[in-house]
Write a protein that holds these residues in place. Structure first.
Motif, PDB file in Angstrom:
ATOM      1  N   SER A 311      -3.775  -5.342   4.812  1.00 35.18           N
ATOM      2  CA  SER A 311      -3.320  -4.511   5.945  1.00 35.18           C
ATOM      3  C   SER A 311      -1.803  -4.368   5.976  1.00 35.18           C
ATOM      4  O   SER A 311      -1.283  -3.421   6.561  1.00 35.18           O
ATOM      5  CB  SER A 311      -3.812  -5.133   7.256  1.00 35.18           C
ATOM      6  N   THR A 312      -1.076  -5.289   5.333  1.00 36.14           N
ATOM      7  CA  THR A 312       0.390  -5.254   5.388  1.00 36.14           C
ATOM      8  C   THR A 312       1.013  -4.562   4.179  1.00 36.14           C
ATOM      9  O   THR A 312       2.236  -4.587   4.011  1.00 36.14           O
ATOM     10  CB  THR A 312       0.950  -6.685   5.469  1.00 36.14           C
ATOM     11  N   ASP A 313       0.187  -3.944   3.328  1.00 36.67           N
ATOM     12  CA  ASP A 313       0.698  -3.295   2.111  1.00 36.67           C
ATOM     13  C   ASP A 313       1.257  -1.915   2.465  1.00 36.67           C
ATOM     14  O   ASP A 313       0.518  -1.031   2.876  1.00 36.67           O
ATOM     15  CB  ASP A 313      -0.444  -3.158   1.091  1.00 36.67           C
ATOM     16  N   ILE A 314       2.594  -1.728   2.296  1.00 36.70           N
ATOM     17  CA  ILE A 314       3.186  -0.418   2.606  1.00 36.70           C
ATOM     18  C   ILE A 314       3.242   0.478   1.378  1.00 36.70           C
ATOM     19  O   ILE A 314       3.398   1.681   1.485  1.00 36.70           O
ATOM     20  CB  ILE A 314       4.599  -0.559   3.227  1.00 36.70           C
ATOM     21  N   LEU A 315       3.113  -0.113   0.184  1.00 38.40           N
ATOM     22  CA  LEU A 315       3.221   0.670  -1.044  1.00 38.40           C
ATOM     23  C   LEU A 315       1.894   1.338  -1.399  1.00 38.40           C
ATOM     24  O   LEU A 315       1.844   2.490  -1.816  1.00 38.40           O
ATOM     25  CB  LEU A 315       3.667  -0.251  -2.182  1.00 38.40           C
ATOM     26  N   PHE A 316       0.808   0.578  -1.221  1.00 40.31           N
ATOM     27  CA  PHE A 316      -0.549   1.098  -1.444  1.00 40.31           C
ATOM     28  C   PHE A 316      -1.340   0.808  -0.161  1.00 40.31           C
ATOM     29  O   PHE A 316      -2.048  -0.187  -0.081  1.00 40.31           O
ATOM     30  CB  PHE A 316      -1.207   0.402  -2.641  1.00 40.31           C
ATOM     31  N   PRO A 317      -1.197   1.672   0.857  1.00 38.62           N
ATOM     32  CA  PRO A 317      -1.771   1.362   2.173  1.00 38.62           C
ATOM     33  C   PRO A 317      -3.294   1.196   2.140  1.00 38.62           C
ATOM     34  O   PRO A 317      -3.984   1.768   1.292  1.00 38.62           O
ATOM     35  CB  PRO A 317      -1.380   2.572   3.020  1.00 38.62           C
ATOM     36  N   LEU A 318      -3.769   0.426   3.098  1.00 40.25           N
ATOM     37  CA  LEU A 318      -5.183   0.072   3.166  1.00 40.25           C
ATOM     38  C   LEU A 318      -6.083   1.305   3.203  1.00 40.25           C
ATOM     39  O   LEU A 318      -7.174   1.309   2.629  1.00 40.25           O
ATOM     40  CB  LEU A 318      -5.422  -0.804   4.405  1.00 40.25           C
ATOM     41  N   GLU A 319      -5.624   2.384   3.851  1.00 39.85           N
ATOM     42  CA  GLU A 319      -6.495   3.577   3.919  1.00 39.85           C
ATOM     43  C   GLU A 319      -6.740   4.167   2.534  1.00 39.85           C
ATOM     44  O   GLU A 319      -7.769   4.802   2.308  1.00 39.85           O
ATOM     45  CB  GLU A 319      -5.928   4.638   4.868  1.00 39.85           C
ATOM     46  N   GLN A 320      -5.824   3.928   1.595  1.00 43.27           N
ATOM     47  CA  GLN A 320      -6.056   4.430   0.237  1.00 43.27           C
ATOM     48  C   GLN A 320      -7.136   3.599  -0.453  1.00 43.27           C
ATOM     49  O   GLN A 320      -7.925   4.124  -1.247  1.00 43.27           O
ATOM     50  CB  GLN A 320      -4.762   4.389  -0.572  1.00 43.27           C
ATOM     51  N   GLN A 321      -7.179   2.290  -0.142  1.00 40.53           N
ATOM     52  CA  GLN A 321      -8.246   1.475  -0.710  1.00 40.53           C
ATOM     53  C   GLN A 321      -9.600   1.816  -0.076  1.00 40.53           C
ATOM     54  O   GLN A 321     -10.631   1.799  -0.752  1.00 40.53           O
ATOM     55  CB  GLN A 321      -7.907  -0.005  -0.536  1.00 40.53           C
ATOM     56  N   GLU A 322      -9.567   2.137   1.217  1.00 39.65           N
ATOM     57  CA  GLU A 322     -10.806   2.589   1.881  1.00 39.65           C
ATOM     58  C   GLU A 322     -11.332   3.861   1.206  1.00 39.65           C
ATOM     59  O   GLU A 322     -12.536   4.025   1.029  1.00 39.65           O
ATOM     60  CB  GLU A 322     -10.536   2.874   3.367  1.00 39.65           C
ATOM     61  N   GLN A 323     -10.401   4.734   0.815  1.00 40.12           N
ATOM     62  CA  GLN A 323     -10.774   5.974   0.138  1.00 40.12           C
ATOM     63  C   GLN A 323     -11.490   5.666  -1.183  1.00 40.12           C
ATOM     64  O   GLN A 323     -12.516   6.285  -1.499  1.00 40.12           O
ATOM     65  CB  GLN A 323      -9.494   6.780  -0.125  1.00 40.12           C
ATOM     66  N   ILE A 324     -10.943   4.712  -1.954  1.00 36.98           N
ATOM     67  CA  ILE A 324     -11.581   4.323  -3.219  1.00 36.98           C
ATOM     68  C   ILE A 324     -12.985   3.796  -2.952  1.00 36.98           C
ATOM     69  O   ILE A 324     -13.952   4.177  -3.619  1.00 36.98           O
ATOM     70  CB  ILE A 324     -10.734   3.263  -3.958  1.00 36.98           C
ATOM     71  N   ALA A 325     -13.105   2.926  -1.944  1.00 36.74           N
ATOM     72  CA  ALA A 325     -14.409   2.333  -1.609  1.00 36.74           C
ATOM     73  C   ALA A 325     -15.414   3.428  -1.229  1.00 36.74           C
ATOM     74  O   ALA A 325     -16.558   3.427  -1.690  1.00 36.74           O
ATOM     75  CB  ALA A 325     -14.251   1.321  -0.476  1.00 36.74           C
ATOM     76  N   GLN A 326     -14.978   4.362  -0.416  1.00 32.05           N
ATOM     77  CA  GLN A 326     -15.874   5.446   0.017  1.00 32.05           C
ATOM     78  C   GLN A 326     -16.275   6.328  -1.162  1.00 32.05           C
ATOM     79  O   GLN A 326     -17.443   6.724  -1.293  1.00 32.05           O
ATOM     80  CB  GLN A 326     -15.193   6.287   1.101  1.00 32.05           C
ATOM     81  N   GLY A 327     -15.302   6.626  -2.029  1.00 33.97           N
ATOM     82  CA  GLY A 327     -15.577   7.487  -3.174  1.00 33.97           C
ATOM     83  C   GLY A 327     -16.571   6.861  -4.142  1.00 33.97           C
ATOM     84  O   GLY A 327     -17.508   7.516  -4.604  1.00 33.97           O
ATOM     85  N   LEU A 328     -16.370   5.577  -4.453  1.00 26.60           N
ATOM     86  CA  LEU A 328     -17.278   4.897  -5.380  1.00 26.60           C
ATOM     87  C   LEU A 328     -18.664   4.746  -4.760  1.00 26.60           C
ATOM     88  O   LEU A 328     -19.685   4.859  -5.436  1.00 26.60           O
ATOM     89  CB  LEU A 328     -16.716   3.528  -5.772  1.00 26.60           C
ATOM     90  N   SER A 329     -18.687   4.503  -3.448  1.00 25.86           N
ATOM     91  CA  SER A 329     -19.962   4.374  -2.737  1.00 25.86           C
ATOM     92  C   SER A 329     -20.720   5.702  -2.750  1.00 25.86           C
ATOM     93  O   SER A 329     -21.930   5.744  -3.010  1.00 25.86           O
ATOM     94  CB  SER A 329     -19.695   3.920  -1.303  1.00 25.86           C
ATOM     95  N   ALA A 330     -19.999   6.794  -2.524  1.00 26.63           N
ATOM     96  CA  ALA A 330     -20.630   8.116  -2.541  1.00 26.63           C
ATOM     97  C   ALA A 330     -21.199   8.445  -3.917  1.00 26.63           C
ATOM     98  O   ALA A 330     -22.161   9.206  -4.034  1.00 26.63           O
ATOM     99  CB  ALA A 330     -19.612   9.179  -2.127  1.00 26.63           C
ATOM    100  N   PRO A 343      -0.049 -11.860   5.131  1.00 25.96           N
ATOM    101  CA  PRO A 343       1.268 -11.344   5.537  1.00 25.96           C
ATOM    102  C   PRO A 343       2.140 -10.912   4.361  1.00 25.96           C
ATOM    103  O   PRO A 343       3.172 -10.290   4.556  1.00 25.96           O
ATOM    104  CB  PRO A 343       1.900 -12.538   6.256  1.00 25.96           C
ATOM    105  N   GLN A 344       1.718 -11.216   3.120  1.00 25.92           N
ATOM    106  CA  GLN A 344       2.602 -11.004   1.960  1.00 25.92           C
ATOM    107  C   GLN A 344       2.691  -9.559   1.484  1.00 25.92           C
ATOM    108  O   GLN A 344       3.397  -9.272   0.527  1.00 25.92           O
ATOM    109  CB  GLN A 344       2.163 -11.878   0.773  1.00 25.92           C
ATOM    110  N   GLY A 345       1.955  -8.638   2.102  1.00 22.42           N
ATOM    111  CA  GLY A 345       2.051  -7.243   1.686  1.00 22.42           C
ATOM    112  C   GLY A 345       1.428  -7.005   0.322  1.00 22.42           C
ATOM    113  O   GLY A 345       0.456  -7.659  -0.072  1.00 22.42           O
TER     114      GLY A 345
END
Length: 367
Positions: A311-330, A343-345
């Motif tokens: 959740s603390t990653d500003i370079l590869f934000p969590l919503e981009q990982q959610e997108q990968i998860a949704q795409g592979l699931s679809a 906390p380490q980002g």
């Protein structure tokens, strides 16, 4: 003295590059741990972030600590008593693979900026050559971290059926403007250093300042504001540790960044850094889906996947990982999505070993 555990795989010559041009007599470096089963069905490939080498963990030939030492080994999350683990150094990286610092066979001089434009698809294709050279038709699991996660997506879309399961770690299906902006500034810092000399630097006139600023910018984005506050607050340096120059370092956090930068400069070839950085900006799964990231991801066929983000990653934000998860699931994969609050980002996968071990070890244990 440690022996070199690196092995080398020759690429087909010429090796065609996605954006034009080709490499001759190119190779990539890799290391392995564990034993390949008789059925050749227990191979796990790791693709790395921008700066690491293939030395992900210590082994008999090289006992020095690897960049993911706590994750790989007998009884660890990536259990080498069960899995045959391969880590490939990216094509274009100066850690043993052919890169901008390598000798161009056509001229006998280093490529420098004559190296062909590099894409993460080229990185993926070179890694696939390594796997084929080992006689492996299908990977049990492909693990990609950070930039390597993008390379992994390219690997799976370009080589259908070559991967059974996938672990995506702190990555994205395309670079977002913030990440592109940061990398653009990093490249600008290097290019504006007079010692860079349009790529024609030498060891005795190396672009130290440019590489130092690039590294500091990177470190700032690899961690989170929460961690910076917790670690440094507004602590000032003791007077004897302060820089006497006007506007010199005064705070503890400045000293920390300087230490990081000093450890990095001269350990990475500046031109190679530029090429890999730009390759990260160019990568876009939407190219495989008529302009749609989700459609591009839907072209990837794996049985199971785990997508981990922070959740603390500003370079590869969590919503981009959610997108990968949704795409592979679809696309029909059974997907576990793991959102960590480390906390380490972005760097959490290198630091928050307990949480990543639990997730990755748990997933691999079910394969």
């Amino acid at each position: 003295m440690a022996h070199d555990a690196r092995r080398y795989c020759a690429l087909p010559s010429p090796f065609a590059m996605k954006r034009g041009g080709a490499l001759r007599d190119a190779r990539v470096a890799y290391e392995t741990w564990g034993m390949l089963s008789d059925a050749r069905d227990n191979a796990v490939l790791i693709l790395t972030g921008l700066s690491p080498s293939a030395h992900a963990a210590s082994n008999a030939e090289d006992p020095s600590e690897g960049w993911w030492e706590a994750m790989i080994g007998p009884g660890k999350a990536i259990d080498t008593s069960r899995w045959f683990v391969i880590c490939v150094n990216s094509l274009g990286s100066d850690k043993g693979s052919t890169c901008a610092a390598s000798i161009n066979p056509a001229t006998g001089e280093p490529y420098r900026l004559d190296f062909p434009e590099l894409s993460l698809e080229d990185v993926a294709n070179a890694a696939h050559v390594v796997i084929e050279s080992l006689g492996i038709d299908q990977l049990a699991c492909l693990i990609g971290c950070s930039m390597g996660g993008m390379s992994a997506l390219a690997y799976m879309v370009l080589h259908p059926g070559s991967v059974r399961a996938h672990i995506s770690v702190d990555t994205a299906p395309q670079a977002q403007p913030f990440a592109i902006a940061i990398r653009s500034l990093q490249r600008e810092a290097i290019r504006l250093d007079p010692h860079w000399n349009k790529g024609h630097y030498r060891d005795d006139s190396y672009p130290t300042d440019g590489m130092s600023i690039a590294r500091k910018l990177g470190v700032i984005t690899y961690r989170s504001a929460m961690e910076w506050n917790g670690r440094f607050a507004r602590i000032r340096l003791d007077p004897e540790r302060r820089d006497d120059n006007p506007f010199g370092a005064e705070f503890e956090v400045e000293s920390y960044l300087e230490g990081h930068a000093q450890r990095f400069v001269h350990t990475f070839d500046p031109n190679s850094y530029l090429y890999l950085s730009r390759a990260s900006d160019w990568f876009d799964m939407a190219e495989y889906g008529n302009g749609s990231v989700m459609e591009g991801l839907s072209r990837i066929r794996v049985e199971k996947a785990m997508v981990i983000g922070v959740s603390t990653d500003i370079l590869f934000p969590l919503e981009q990982q959610e997108q990968i998860a949704q795409g592979l699931s679809a696309a029909g994969a059974g997907v576990d999505f793991v959102a960590l609050d480390s906390p380490q980002g972005h760097d959490a996968f290198l630091v928050d070993i307990p949480n990543y071990s639990r997730a990755i070890g748990g997933f691999l244990g079910q394969l």
